[in-house]
Scaffold this motif. Structure first.
Motif, PDB file in Angstrom:
ATOM      1  N   VAL A  14      -2.421-146.567 -51.873  1.00 46.44           N
ATOM      2  CA  VAL A  14      -1.206-145.920 -52.361  1.00 46.44           C
ATOM      3  C   VAL A  14      -0.305-146.783 -53.234  1.00 46.44           C
ATOM      4  CG1 VAL A  14      -1.167-144.296 -50.435  1.00 46.44           C
ATOM      5  CG2 VAL A  14       0.100-146.448 -50.252  1.00 46.44           C
ATOM      6  N   THR A  15      -0.414-148.132 -53.163  1.00 48.20           N
ATOM      7  CA  THR A  15       0.529-148.921 -53.960  1.00 48.20           C
ATOM      8  C   THR A  15      -0.025-150.244 -54.477  1.00 48.20           C
ATOM      9  OG1 THR A  15       2.802-149.776 -54.018  1.00 48.20           O
ATOM     10  CG2 THR A  15       1.601-150.038 -51.941  1.00 48.20           C
ATOM     11  N   CYS A  38       1.729-142.152 -48.196  1.00 50.80           N
ATOM     12  CA  CYS A  38       0.586-141.992 -47.294  1.00 50.80           C
ATOM     13  C   CYS A  38       0.518-140.568 -46.751  1.00 50.80           C
ATOM     14  CB  CYS A  38       0.686-142.982 -46.142  1.00 50.80           C
ATOM     15  SG  CYS A  38       0.452-144.712 -46.601  1.00 50.80           S
ATOM     16  N   VAL A  39       1.657-140.029 -46.382  1.00 47.80           N
ATOM     17  CA  VAL A  39       1.688-138.647 -45.885  1.00 47.80           C
ATOM     18  C   VAL A  39       1.247-137.682 -46.982  1.00 47.80           C
ATOM     19  CG1 VAL A  39       3.192-136.804 -45.042  1.00 47.80           C
ATOM     20  CG2 VAL A  39       3.456-139.138 -44.162  1.00 47.80           C
ATOM     21  N   GLU A  40       1.743-137.901 -48.194  1.00 49.19           N
ATOM     22  CA  GLU A  40       1.354-137.058 -49.332  1.00 49.19           C
ATOM     23  C   GLU A  40      -0.156-137.097 -49.546  1.00 49.19           C
ATOM     24  OE1 GLU A  40       2.034-136.860 -54.202  1.00 49.19           O
ATOM     25  OE2 GLU A  40       2.357-138.714 -53.088  1.00 49.19           O
ATOM     26  N   ALA A  41      -0.737-138.294 -49.510  1.00 52.15           N
ATOM     27  CA  ALA A  41      -2.176-138.438 -49.715  1.00 52.15           C
ATOM     28  C   ALA A  41      -2.963-137.756 -48.612  1.00 52.15           C
ATOM     29  CB  ALA A  41      -2.539-139.921 -49.787  1.00 52.15           C
ATOM     30  N   ALA A  46      -6.894-136.982 -48.113  1.00 47.95           N
ATOM     31  CA  ALA A  46      -7.375-138.329 -47.811  1.00 47.95           C
ATOM     32  C   ALA A  46      -7.482-138.510 -46.305  1.00 47.95           C
ATOM     33  CB  ALA A  46      -6.441-139.385 -48.395  1.00 47.95           C
ATOM     34  N   ALA A  47      -8.616-139.023 -45.847  1.00 49.31           N
ATOM     35  CA  ALA A  47      -8.788-139.327 -44.423  1.00 49.31           C
ATOM     36  C   ALA A  47      -8.273-140.719 -44.087  1.00 49.31           C
ATOM     37  CB  ALA A  47     -10.249-139.204 -44.032  1.00 49.31           C
ATOM     38  N   ILE A  48      -8.262-141.623 -45.094  1.00 51.56           N
ATOM     39  CA  ILE A  48      -7.849-143.009 -44.910  1.00 51.56           C
ATOM     40  C   ILE A  48      -6.795-143.342 -45.953  1.00 51.56           C
ATOM     41  CG2 ILE A  48      -8.594-145.430 -44.904  1.00 51.56           C
ATOM     42  CD1 ILE A  48     -11.438-144.450 -44.304  1.00 51.56           C
ATOM     43  N   VAL A  49      -5.772-144.087 -45.548  1.00 47.53           N
ATOM     44  CA  VAL A  49      -4.817-144.635 -46.520  1.00 47.53           C
ATOM     45  C   VAL A  49      -4.884-146.155 -46.450  1.00 47.53           C
ATOM     46  CG1 VAL A  49      -3.256-142.672 -46.696  1.00 47.53           C
ATOM     47  CG2 VAL A  49      -2.945-144.323 -44.830  1.00 47.53           C
ATOM     48  N   HIS A  50      -4.989-146.771 -47.617  1.00 49.40           N
ATOM     49  CA  HIS A  50      -5.058-148.235 -47.733  1.00 49.40           C
ATOM     50  C   HIS A  50      -3.688-148.717 -48.176  1.00 49.40           C
ATOM     51  CE1 HIS A  50      -6.569-152.206 -48.450  1.00 49.40           C
ATOM     52  NE2 HIS A  50      -6.221-152.164 -49.723  1.00 49.40           N
ATOM     53  N   GLN A 268      -1.731-136.215 -56.234  1.00 49.36           N
ATOM     54  CA  GLN A 268      -2.455-135.618 -57.359  1.00 49.36           C
ATOM     55  C   GLN A 268      -3.824-136.252 -57.553  1.00 49.36           C
ATOM     56  OE1 GLN A 268       0.583-136.266 -60.335  1.00 49.36           O
ATOM     57  NE2 GLN A 268       1.112-134.082 -60.397  1.00 49.36           N
ATOM     58  N   LEU A 269      -3.909-137.568 -57.370  1.00 54.41           N
ATOM     59  CA  LEU A 269      -5.200-138.233 -57.519  1.00 54.41           C
ATOM     60  C   LEU A 269      -6.164-137.814 -56.410  1.00 54.41           C
ATOM     61  CD1 LEU A 269      -3.968-141.785 -58.582  1.00 54.41           C
ATOM     62  CD2 LEU A 269      -5.072-140.071 -60.042  1.00 54.41           C
ATOM     63  N   VAL A 270      -5.660-137.654 -55.199  1.00 65.26           N
ATOM     64  CA  VAL A 270      -6.517-137.171 -54.114  1.00 65.26           C
ATOM     65  C   VAL A 270      -6.964-135.737 -54.383  1.00 65.26           C
ATOM     66  CG1 VAL A 270      -6.639-136.638 -51.646  1.00 65.26           C
ATOM     67  CG2 VAL A 270      -5.526-138.743 -52.409  1.00 65.26           C
ATOM     68  N   GLU A 271      -6.055-134.912 -54.853  1.00 65.07           N
ATOM     69  CA  GLU A 271      -6.427-133.525 -55.188  1.00 65.07           C
ATOM     70  C   GLU A 271      -7.505-133.490 -56.263  1.00 65.07           C
ATOM     71  OE1 GLU A 271      -2.704-131.864 -56.281  1.00 65.07           O
ATOM     72  OE2 GLU A 271      -2.006-131.607 -54.212  1.00 65.07           O
ATOM     73  N   ARG A 272      -7.376-134.347 -57.276  1.00 64.12           N
ATOM     74  CA  ARG A 272      -8.382-134.412 -58.333  1.00 64.12           C
ATOM     75  C   ARG A 272      -9.733-134.859 -57.750  1.00 64.12           C
ATOM     76  NH1 ARG A 272      -7.867-135.616 -63.829  1.00 64.12           N
ATOM     77  NH2 ARG A 272      -6.240-134.029 -63.732  1.00 64.12           N
ATOM     78  N   ALA A 273      -9.698-135.868 -56.877  1.00 62.63           N
ATOM     79  CA  ALA A 273     -10.932-136.342 -56.239  1.00 62.63           C
ATOM     80  C   ALA A 273     -11.587-135.228 -55.429  1.00 62.63           C
ATOM     81  CB  ALA A 273     -10.625-137.539 -55.342  1.00 62.63           C
ATOM     82  N   LYS A 274     -10.795-134.514 -54.652  1.00 62.15           N
ATOM     83  CA  LYS A 274     -11.326-133.430 -53.823  1.00 62.15           C
ATOM     84  C   LYS A 274     -11.942-132.337 -54.694  1.00 62.15           C
ATOM     85  CE  LYS A 274      -9.971-130.229 -50.140  1.00 62.15           C
ATOM     86  NZ  LYS A 274      -8.845-129.757 -49.291  1.00 62.15           N
TER      87      LYS A 274
END
Length: 306
Positions: A14-15, A38-41, A46-50, A268-274
């Protein structure tokens, strides 16, 4: 294997720690902003947040354990079901004096194992990254040596095991995979191994299909693996990684843009990945499914203990 016959794990970083474009209108810097990212992702899939942390006043990367603790506590307090993956890659930045490379500039940050692990002791995440590499790297205008000796990495691996934290073995080249296998053979990494290929970093492994295929072939049997590409290569690497059987990572640590000239959010990046994964016929793994796939115990929301 037909794509729909397996699930793919999405991690969102996330950052990060590197300098970022200060024109970005919503880049997460404070612990509250990082927790919200992290909550947004997680809500986006996202199952994992780094997680890295940053100095709230300057926006620069930090390894202050108190900032990690605040960000993790805030995230856990939301009750969001997501697996927390903390960086353990800081404290390895060597800036040789260009006039005498036997000396380190005062801006160097090469820390002891105790210092590099302090935030993991406090936060007890399910996963933390163990960057099993040493090499020349570049962040913006800054050139440095990313210094992780085999002695330090072996000691950190022992501490991971003692803390019950799964190491995510970060590989920037083929030799890193070989060292990861050595850690397994020495009994310093136990259980199903988790590798991640970092592709597209300057002077590191190229972000192309040949590299992915080669590094995948070096993996030990039954290892879980993922890959990431930086910048505009984030989504192409994601698609190729999924097709080759790996899990994926996106997020603002690796790429700031949704498309040319348009800043992205982590969600948005997670949505694009999904969207890409589902278009290829895959399903996105939930946190519960991911815990089973990666051999994570406990099943606690947010992982670890507060």
């Amino acid at each position: 294997m037909y794509p729909g016959s397996r699930k793919v794990v999405i991690t969102c970083a996330v950052t990060g720690n590197a300098p970022f474009n200060r024109r970005h209108p919503a880049f997460p810097v404070t612990p509250a902003e990082i927790s919200a990212a992290c909550v947004e992702a997680a809500r986006a899939g996202a199952a994992i947040v780094h997680v890295h942390v940053r100095n709230p006043q300057t926006g620069e990367g930090s390894r202050d354990p108190r900032l990690f603790k605040e960000a993790v506590d805030r995230l856990r307090d939301t009750g969001t079901d997501v697996i927390i993956n903390l960086t353990a890659g800081l404290g390895a930045f060597l800036l040789p004096d260009p006039t005498d490379e036997a000396r380190a500039l005062p801006q160097s940050d090469v820390a002891s194992v105790d210092e590099r692990m302090a935030h993991l002791e406090l936060c007890r995440p399910d996963i933390a990254s163990l960057d099993i590499t040493t090499g020349n790297q570049v962040e913006g205008a800054l050139e440095f040596v990313y210094l992780n000796t085999t002695r330090t990495l072996r000691e950190m691996a022992k501490r991971f095991t003692a803390l019950g934290i799964k190491p995510e073995l970060e590989c920037f080249g083929a030799g890193d995979v070989e060292f990861g296998k050595s850690l397994m053979q020495e009994g310093l990494v136990t259980g199903p191994a988790l590798f991640q290929f970092v592709l597209g970093i300057k002077w590191g492994a190229p972000a192309d299909t040949r590299t992915l295929m080669y590094m995948k072939e070096l993996l030990p049997p039954d290892a879980s693996w993922a890959a990431l590409g930086v910048g505009r290569l984030q989504m192409p690497v994601l698609a190729q990684t999924a097709l080759l059987g790996g899990n994926v990572r996106v997020g603002l640590e690796d790429n700031l843009y949704l498309r040319r000239g348009e800043f992205a959010t982590n969600g948005q990046l997670v949505e694009r990945a999904k969207m890409i994964l589902e278009a290829l016929g895959y399903e996105v793994a939930t946190p519960a499914e991911t815990r089973g796939m990666l051999g994570l115990g406990g099943g606690k929301i947010g992982g670890g203990t507060a």
